[in-house]
Design a protein around this motif. Structure first.
Motif, PDB file in Angstrom:
ATOM      1  N   ASN A   1       0.858  -1.182   0.000  1.00  0.00           N
ATOM      2  CA  ASN A   1       0.000   0.000   0.000  1.00  0.00           C
ATOM      3  C   ASN A   1       0.903   1.245   0.000  1.00  0.00           C
TER       4      ASN A   1
ATOM      5  N   ASP B   1      -3.387   8.742   1.476  1.00  0.00           N
ATOM      6  CA  ASP B   1      -3.260   7.872   2.652  1.00  0.00           C
ATOM      7  C   ASP B   1      -2.881   6.478   2.177  1.00  0.00           C
ATOM      8  N   ALA B   2      -1.595   6.157   2.320  1.00  0.00           N
ATOM      9  CA  ALA B   2      -1.082   4.855   1.846  1.00  0.00           C
ATOM     10  C   ALA B   2      -0.322   4.157   2.977  1.00  0.00           C
ATOM     11  N   ILE B   3      -0.886   4.260   4.190  1.00  0.00           N
ATOM     12  CA  ILE B   3      -0.188   3.632   5.329  1.00  0.00           C
ATOM     13  C   ILE B   3      -0.456   2.125   5.342  1.00  0.00           C
ATOM     14  N   PHE B   4      -1.751   1.771   5.356  1.00  0.00           N
ATOM     15  CA  PHE B   4      -2.118   0.348   5.313  1.00  0.00           C
ATOM     16  C   PHE B   4      -3.213   0.131   4.274  1.00  0.00           C
TER      17      PHE B   4
ATOM     18  N   VAL C   1      -5.705   5.262  -0.410  1.00  0.00           N
ATOM     19  CA  VAL C   1      -5.256   4.301  -1.412  1.00  0.00           C
ATOM     20  C   VAL C   1      -5.777   2.921  -0.997  1.00  0.00           C
TER      21      VAL C   1
ATOM     22  N   ILE D   1      -7.989   1.487   0.721  1.00  0.00           N
ATOM     23  CA  ILE D   1      -8.957   1.531   1.832  1.00  0.00           C
ATOM     24  C   ILE D   1      -8.376   2.495   2.873  1.00  0.00           C
ATOM     25  N   PRO D   2      -9.199   3.252   3.598  1.00  0.00           N
ATOM     26  CA  PRO D   2      -8.630   4.136   4.604  1.00  0.00           C
ATOM     27  C   PRO D   2      -7.808   3.338   5.623  1.00  0.00           C
ATOM     28  N   SER D   3      -6.618   3.833   5.927  1.00  0.00           N
ATOM     29  CA  SER D   3      -5.726   3.112   6.846  1.00  0.00           C
ATOM     30  C   SER D   3      -6.380   2.992   8.216  1.00  0.00           C
TER      31      SER D   3
END
Ligand SMILES: NC(=O)C1=CN([C@@H]2O[C@H](COP(=O)(O)OP(=O)(O)OC[C@H]3O[C@@H](n4cnc5c(N)ncnc54)[C@H](OP(=O)(O)O)[C@@H]3O)[C@@H](O)[C@H]2O)[C@@H](O)CC1
Ligand SMILES: [K+]
Length: 527
Positions: free
Chosen positions: A61, A143-146, A176, A178-180
């Motif tokens: 992600n 938002d590409a944390i998880f 990105v 799904i919301p982290s």
């Protein structure tokens, strides 16, 4: 109808393309990142803004986030990449993406470098709709944390970053995939989660995007094709399904050469003494849905009001005192009525008296047509457990969470953690169709078919809305649909009618009867 996948199913789905068919992971990733960058550019152009923060984790992600940041940098935007910390070990793809970024000289920083990194939780903003921000928009946060790899509750630097994102009032947030912080399996918040304005997901919808609260935190959801190899239709059918407008075409047409007998007889056994509302709402909805004949079976005291409010309904009444005094005679009367019917609605507003219990028992015992069991009929089954012994395949139960909790003994919070499993297990245990009503209703039908409903609005959170649903499902059975299909399509159509009613009366102003009256707007457009 579209498939909705759990995180695990999605992993298998993408592994199939990568390992099974040899499509390079980085090729799929490039297309995923491009879809995100395109959405970001669309927003940046519309808002005349130039700042991009790509907040990335250490899995794929994060690699999507880095790749999208690179694309936006090359378009000339002011791009920065942020990681939770310095020492995270990244996936192979992430390392590859970071190599490119380093050569291009895109700034990469960590959470500690952010001057306004907040500790406190950002309060929820219940009246803010997705896409609305207080101030003018300065840019976009990716938002590409998880993504679907989130495996436990978020803590530490990850949580701080999520809260930081939620605190940026002047930035639009694009999640990105799904919301982290949202579980892709059930939509729950795992510790803390990003509230996105837009979510760009890849290949297929995930359960976490259609079940609450994840569904709300996604904002506007876009599903992008990134080149996964599709499954066969038999494989697709094994997943949870979500109906769409095309499914309205499955509502049987009305033929020129037909009469009222062609479209089925609905028996609505509802209402208690001087309380006719539930029976009227259910009967009205069944007629509005297209049933040919609707009969209301209700206490004698309701005669006048039913005749006045719904003269189109056939009326059959009973004396509640007589019913209690002479249950055998009451049973014979019930048998005559149920013999007449092609489908029965049983339970709305019937109360918990002895005669109501007697009615439920006799109908369950003797009627072989589809029965929609709702409200007090379910409460009676919870109170007198022996009634569940009559549950068979002709029964559709339509409990809301509280009724389901009474029926199963499972706490509401626990059911909400996995409503798909709760409905599925109940349907399998009793061999019934189970409609577990909530903001995202789950329908567990025959042969393992499971649906999550995507239509509806909070405007429908009102007394009487469930009574209308029973009539809609009964109407569809009367038109000839099989029980599972009638239940899934009924819930979908009911939600669309609620949306139509909201257009007329606003989110606070809708009455349940107006949902029934808006039904024709739905299928008139759909067919
Ligand atoms: N080619 C493809 O496959 C494509 C994939 N695509 C993209 O890949 C995404 C899935 O990638 P992914 O499987 O690497 O998982 P992801 O969500 O990045 O997270 C895993 C990382 O997070 C960590 N971690 C987990 N929980 C944690 C926690 N609470 N706190 C801290 N760490 C935690 C976990 O560490 P671990 O559990 O191993 O300790 C691991 O490092 C998918 O959503 C989509 O965006 C698209 O590009 C399309 C093509
Ligand atoms: K994400």
């Amino acid at each position: 109808m579209k498939a909705v996948l759990s995180g695990k199913e999605m992993k298998e789905f993408d592994a199939r393309s990568i390992k099974g068919y040899g499509i390079p992971s980085l090729v799929l990733m490039e297309r995923a990142a491009m879809a995100v960058a395109e959405k970001a550019e669309e927003i940046l152009e519309k808002e005349r803004a130039g700042t991009v923060w790509s907040v990335c984790g250490f899995g794929n992600n994060g690699a999507d986030g880095v790749a999208a940041a690179r694309m936006l940098f090359l378009k000339g935007y002011d791009v920065k990449i942020v990681f939770p910390q310095r020492d995270g070990k990244g996936s192979e793809e992430l390392e590859a993406q970071l190599n490119v970024v380093k050569r291009l000289g895109i700034p990469v920083m960590t959470a500690e470098d952010l001057s306004d990194l907040v500790e406190k939780k950002i309060p929820a903003q219940p009246f803010r709709k997705a896409g609305e921000r207080k101030r003018s928009c300065r840019g976009v946060i990716l938002d590409a944390i998880f993504g679907i790899g989130l495996s436990r509750n978020v803590e530490g630097a990850y949580r701080k970053l999520i809260r930081w994102i939620n605190g940026q009032e002047d930035m639009k947030v694009i999640a990105v995939d799904i919301p982290s912080g949202i579980s892709s399996d059930n939509g729950s918040v795992m510790g803390d989660a990003v509230r996105a304005d837009v979510t760009v997901t890849f290949g297929e919808k995930k359960l976490g995007q259609v079940l609450f609260p994840g569904r709300d935190l996604c904002g506007h959801l876009f599903v992008k094709d990134v080149g996964f190899v599709p499954e066969s239709s038999a494989e697709r059918e094994k997943h949870v399904q979500m109906l769409d407008r095309e499914d309205l075409l499955r509502i049987p047409a009305r033929m020129a050469d037909s009469n009222k007998g062609t479209y089925g007889k609905v028996l609505v056994m509802a209402g208690a003494k001087n309380m006719a509302g539930a029976s009227l709402l259910s009967a009205r909805a069944a007629y509005r849905m297209g049933a040919g004949l609707v009969k209301v079976f209700t206490p004698e005291e309701n005669r006048l009001i039913v005749q006045e409010k719904l003269p189109e309904a056939i009326l059959s009444t009973y004396d509640t005192k007589e019913a209690e005094k002479d249950p055998e005679n009451f049973a014979r009367k019930i048998a005559r009525e149920t013999e007449w019917a092609d489908v029965i609605v049983l339970g709305p507003g019937i109360g918990m008296e002895d005669y109501a219990r007697c009615m439920v028992e006799n109908v369950l015992k003797d009627a072989y047509v589809p029965i929609i069991l709702d409200a007090d009929a379910l409460n009676l089954a919870a109170e007198y457990r022996e009634l569940t012994g009559y549950f068979t395949e002709n029964i559709i139960v339509t409990p809301h969470m509280k009724e389901m909790s009474r029926l199963t003994g499972i706490q509401i919070e626990e059911m909400k953690e996995n409503p798909v499993r709760t409905a599925r297990e109940f349907a399998d245990q009793y061999g019934v169709v189970c409609v577990l009503k909530d903001a995202a209703t789950v329908i567990a039908g025959r042969d393992g078919k499971t649906f999550v409903n995507g239509s509806g609005t909070p405007a429908m959170a009102k007394g009487g809305s469930g009574d209308v649903l029973t009539g809609v499902i009964a109407g569809l059975v009367a038109l000839g649909l099989e029980e599972s299909d009638a239940a899934a399509l009924g819930v979908y159509v009911h939600g669309l009618a609620g949306e139509a009613a909201e257009q007329h009366f606003g989110v606070h102003g809708v009455l349940a009867g107006e949902i029934a009256d808006c039904l024709p707007e739905v299928y008139r457009d759909g067919i």
